[in-house]
Design a protein around this motif. Sequence first.
Motif, PDB file in Angstrom:
ATOM      1  N   SER A   1       0.858  -1.176   0.000  1.00  0.00           N
ATOM      2  CA  SER A   1       0.000   0.000   0.000  1.00  0.00           C
ATOM      3  C   SER A   1       0.899   1.233   0.000  1.00  0.00           C
ATOM      4  N   PRO A   2       0.340   2.418  -0.271  1.00  0.00           N
ATOM      5  CA  PRO A   2       1.173   3.633  -0.225  1.00  0.00           C
ATOM      6  C   PRO A   2       1.809   3.827   1.146  1.00  0.00           C
ATOM      7  N   ALA A   3       3.126   4.055   1.159  1.00  0.00           N
ATOM      8  CA  ALA A   3       3.851   4.217   2.418  1.00  0.00           C
ATOM      9  C   ALA A   3       3.919   5.666   2.866  1.00  0.00           C
ATOM     10  N   ILE A   4       3.551   6.594   1.990  1.00  0.00           N
ATOM     11  CA  ILE A   4       3.737   8.022   2.276  1.00  0.00           C
ATOM     12  C   ILE A   4       2.405   8.738   2.121  1.00  0.00           C
TER      13      ILE A   4
ATOM     14  N   PRO B   1      -0.899  16.806   3.439  1.00  0.00           N
ATOM     15  CA  PRO B   1      -1.265  15.448   3.023  1.00  0.00           C
ATOM     16  C   PRO B   1      -1.809  15.421   1.597  1.00  0.00           C
ATOM     17  N   PHE B   2      -1.534  14.320   0.906  1.00  0.00           N
ATOM     18  CA  PHE B   2      -2.064  14.143  -0.443  1.00  0.00           C
ATOM     19  C   PHE B   2      -3.583  13.998  -0.394  1.00  0.00           C
ATOM     20  N   GLU B   3      -4.233  14.456  -1.448  1.00  0.00           N
ATOM     21  CA  GLU B   3      -5.660  14.180  -1.597  1.00  0.00           C
ATOM     22  C   GLU B   3      -5.876  12.668  -1.681  1.00  0.00           C
ATOM     23  N   SER B   4      -4.962  11.993  -2.414  1.00  0.00           N
ATOM     24  CA  SER B   4      -5.041  10.537  -2.574  1.00  0.00           C
ATOM     25  C   SER B   4      -3.634   9.968  -2.486  1.00  0.00           C
ATOM     26  N   PRO B   5      -3.220   9.420  -1.321  1.00  0.00           N
ATOM     27  CA  PRO B   5      -1.908   8.767  -1.254  1.00  0.00           C
ATOM     28  C   PRO B   5      -1.812   7.678  -2.318  1.00  0.00           C
ATOM     29  N   ARG B   6      -0.641   7.566  -2.929  1.00  0.00           N
ATOM     30  CA  ARG B   6      -0.524   6.631  -4.047  1.00  0.00           C
ATOM     31  C   ARG B   6       0.903   6.140  -4.197  1.00  0.00           C
ATOM     32  N   ARG B   7       1.079   5.143  -5.008  1.00  0.00           N
ATOM     33  CA  ARG B   7       2.385   4.611  -5.386  1.00  0.00           C
ATOM     34  C   ARG B   7       2.320   4.268  -6.868  1.00  0.00           C
ATOM     35  N   TRP B   8       3.480   3.921  -7.449  1.00  0.00           N
ATOM     36  CA  TRP B   8       3.540   3.624  -8.878  1.00  0.00           C
ATOM     37  C   TRP B   8       2.845   4.729  -9.676  1.00  0.00           C
ATOM     38  N   CYS B   9       3.234   5.944  -9.422  1.00  0.00           N
ATOM     39  CA  CYS B   9       2.585   7.092 -10.040  1.00  0.00           C
ATOM     40  C   CYS B   9       3.585   7.836 -10.928  1.00  0.00           C
TER      41      CYS B   9
ATOM     42  N   SER C   1      -1.757   9.957 -11.618  1.00  0.00           N
ATOM     43  CA  SER C   1      -2.083   8.551 -11.793  1.00  0.00           C
ATOM     44  C   SER C   1      -1.586   7.720 -10.600  1.00  0.00           C
ATOM     45  N   GLY C   2      -1.225   6.462 -10.830  1.00  0.00           N
ATOM     46  CA  GLY C   2      -0.798   5.578  -9.754  1.00  0.00           C
ATOM     47  C   GLY C   2      -1.960   4.806  -9.155  1.00  0.00           C
ATOM     48  N   VAL C   3      -1.632   4.072  -8.086  1.00  0.00           N
ATOM     49  CA  VAL C   3      -2.631   3.270  -7.384  1.00  0.00           C
ATOM     50  C   VAL C   3      -2.520   3.526  -5.891  1.00  0.00           C
ATOM     51  N   GLY C   4      -3.639   3.367  -5.189  1.00  0.00           N
ATOM     52  CA  GLY C   4      -3.650   3.462  -3.738  1.00  0.00           C
ATOM     53  C   GLY C   4      -3.514   2.071  -3.135  1.00  0.00           C
ATOM     54  N   SER C   5      -4.221   1.820  -2.043  1.00  0.00           N
ATOM     55  CA  SER C   5      -4.201   0.475  -1.460  1.00  0.00           C
ATOM     56  C   SER C   5      -4.799  -0.534  -2.426  1.00  0.00           C
ATOM     57  N   GLN C   6      -5.763  -0.094  -3.225  1.00  0.00           N
ATOM     58  CA  GLN C   6      -6.351  -0.889  -4.291  1.00  0.00           C
ATOM     59  C   GLN C   6      -6.481  -0.012  -5.519  1.00  0.00           C
ATOM     60  N   PHE C   7      -6.625  -0.655  -6.675  1.00  0.00           N
ATOM     61  CA  PHE C   7      -6.762   0.125  -7.896  1.00  0.00           C
ATOM     62  C   PHE C   7      -8.086   0.889  -7.896  1.00  0.00           C
ATOM     63  N   SER C   8      -8.016   2.150  -8.299  1.00  0.00           N
ATOM     64  CA  SER C   8      -9.198   2.984  -8.442  1.00  0.00           C
ATOM     65  C   SER C   8      -9.020   3.816  -9.709  1.00  0.00           C
ATOM     66  N   SER C   9     -10.000   3.750 -10.596  1.00  0.00           N
ATOM     67  CA  SER C   9      -9.900   4.531 -11.831  1.00  0.00           C
ATOM     68  C   SER C   9      -9.878   6.030 -11.536  1.00  0.00           C
ATOM     69  N   THR C  10     -10.521   6.424 -10.435  1.00  0.00           N
ATOM     70  CA  THR C  10     -10.512   7.844 -10.054  1.00  0.00           C
ATOM     71  C   THR C  10      -9.101   8.308  -9.735  1.00  0.00           C
ATOM     72  N   VAL C  11      -8.378   7.513  -8.910  1.00  0.00           N
ATOM     73  CA  VAL C  11      -6.988   7.850  -8.579  1.00  0.00           C
ATOM     74  C   VAL C  11      -6.108   7.726  -9.813  1.00  0.00           C
ATOM     75  N   ALA C  12      -6.328   6.689 -10.622  1.00  0.00           N
ATOM     76  CA  ALA C  12      -5.483   6.422 -11.779  1.00  0.00           C
ATOM     77  C   ALA C  12      -5.562   7.526 -12.828  1.00  0.00           C
ATOM     78  N   LYS C  13      -6.634   8.295 -12.829  1.00  0.00           N
ATOM     79  CA  LYS C  13      -6.781   9.385 -13.795  1.00  0.00           C
ATOM     80  C   LYS C  13      -6.574  10.764 -13.173  1.00  0.00           C
ATOM     81  N   SER C  14      -6.280  10.816 -11.876  1.00  0.00           N
ATOM     82  CA  SER C  14      -6.191  12.105 -11.187  1.00  0.00           C
ATOM     83  C   SER C  14      -4.788  12.682 -11.248  1.00  0.00           C
ATOM     84  N   ILE C  15      -4.684  13.989 -11.052  1.00  0.00           N
ATOM     85  CA  ILE C  15      -3.409  14.692 -10.960  1.00  0.00           C
ATOM     86  C   ILE C  15      -3.587  15.847  -9.986  1.00  0.00           C
TER      87      ILE C  15
END
Length: 380
Positions: A147-150, A168-176, A189-203
């Motif tokens: 899961s996101p560590a930061i 704090p980030f609006e959406s903590p993420r990794r692989w972004c 983009s990236g993923v949170g604890s689980q994949f979410s298309s909302t997070v994956a398309k956000s900036i």
Amino acid sequence: MTTVAAVTPPAKRRRTDGGKEIAIIEGLPDHVSEICLSLVCSPSLLAAVCTRWRRLVYSPEFPPFSSLYALFVDSNSDPARVNPAIRFMCFDPVSSKWDPLPPPPPDPPLHRILYRHPSYISFNFPIQCVSAAGKLVLIAGSNRELSPAISHPLIFDPIYSTWTSGPPFESPRRWCATGACGGVVYVASGVGSQFSSTVAKSIEKLDLTDHNRSNWQKLREMRDSRFSREAIDAVGWRRKLLMVNVKGDAIKEGAIYDVVNDDWEAMPEEMAAGWRGPVAAMEEEALYSVDERNGTVRIYNEEEREWREVTVVEGGEQMLKGAQQVTAVAGKLCVVTVDGRILVVDVMAEPAKIWTVENPQGLEPVSVHVLPRMSRPDIS
């Protein structure tokens, strides 16, 4: 955001030696001495003259020279059992040695950021940092639960040698996709604890030049979620952010974010086709790539929409094979290779010269950045 106390104006400072006031240059006010010495182009020459001048060179009031900063991991730990410790270091070109950065805030704990996992022996997990507005920013990583560590960035200001915790980030993420343009940090983009298309398309962005900054700002969504597969460098270039969806020599899709108009556009096929390894922009103007497979250095010609090879010294391409990360400043590329070397390429020379910066003993580089030198109040 933690604030740093204002520095006393140079004209009012006096150095002391056992209670006795000592001028930087005898017979001149300190602020005049500082102006005179700042015109000397070689900080190593000033530092060699006397202790007073050496302390001045490393003080917050003196124009800083550039230094190489790196994120390292311990190379001696057993990858099958131990996640290596993370270390931040700065290479001082005056003393030609690596110095550790001050310890960052305890949250997030650096030892919880994953680099190697016993279940993924041949894979290193990305730890994402960017440099912006003269500061080093730790952005993203994974924990052992994948899961996101930061949850908020850690920001190091070398002028004051201090760390602060960002909002704090609006959406903590990794692989972004992470990058900077004009002193503003972007996370996309990236993923949170689980994949979410909302997070994956956000900036979202954080302006490090705005001292009243308090929150990340959401921006126009990406057109799709294809940029959440890997940790990607978003390259700031001519008021735009450039990014591709995968690393290495694979076929890529590219996207360009216009930071002025808050809009997305497709990357020209010719630009994406030459993205065969890490890419960086020199002063956000000249775009360079280092081919991960064969070590070729290229520069992008926007008018012709083509990548042109940069001639390097004999054997240089062999040295640059396996390039993993690159930063570009002041006519030089600093490259991290897959075999754990840090190379500097002087692209202003013809042919381009290449030399190695020796790593600290027992450490392996993950990424490198060029920032102002650290202030050293303890220098002697």
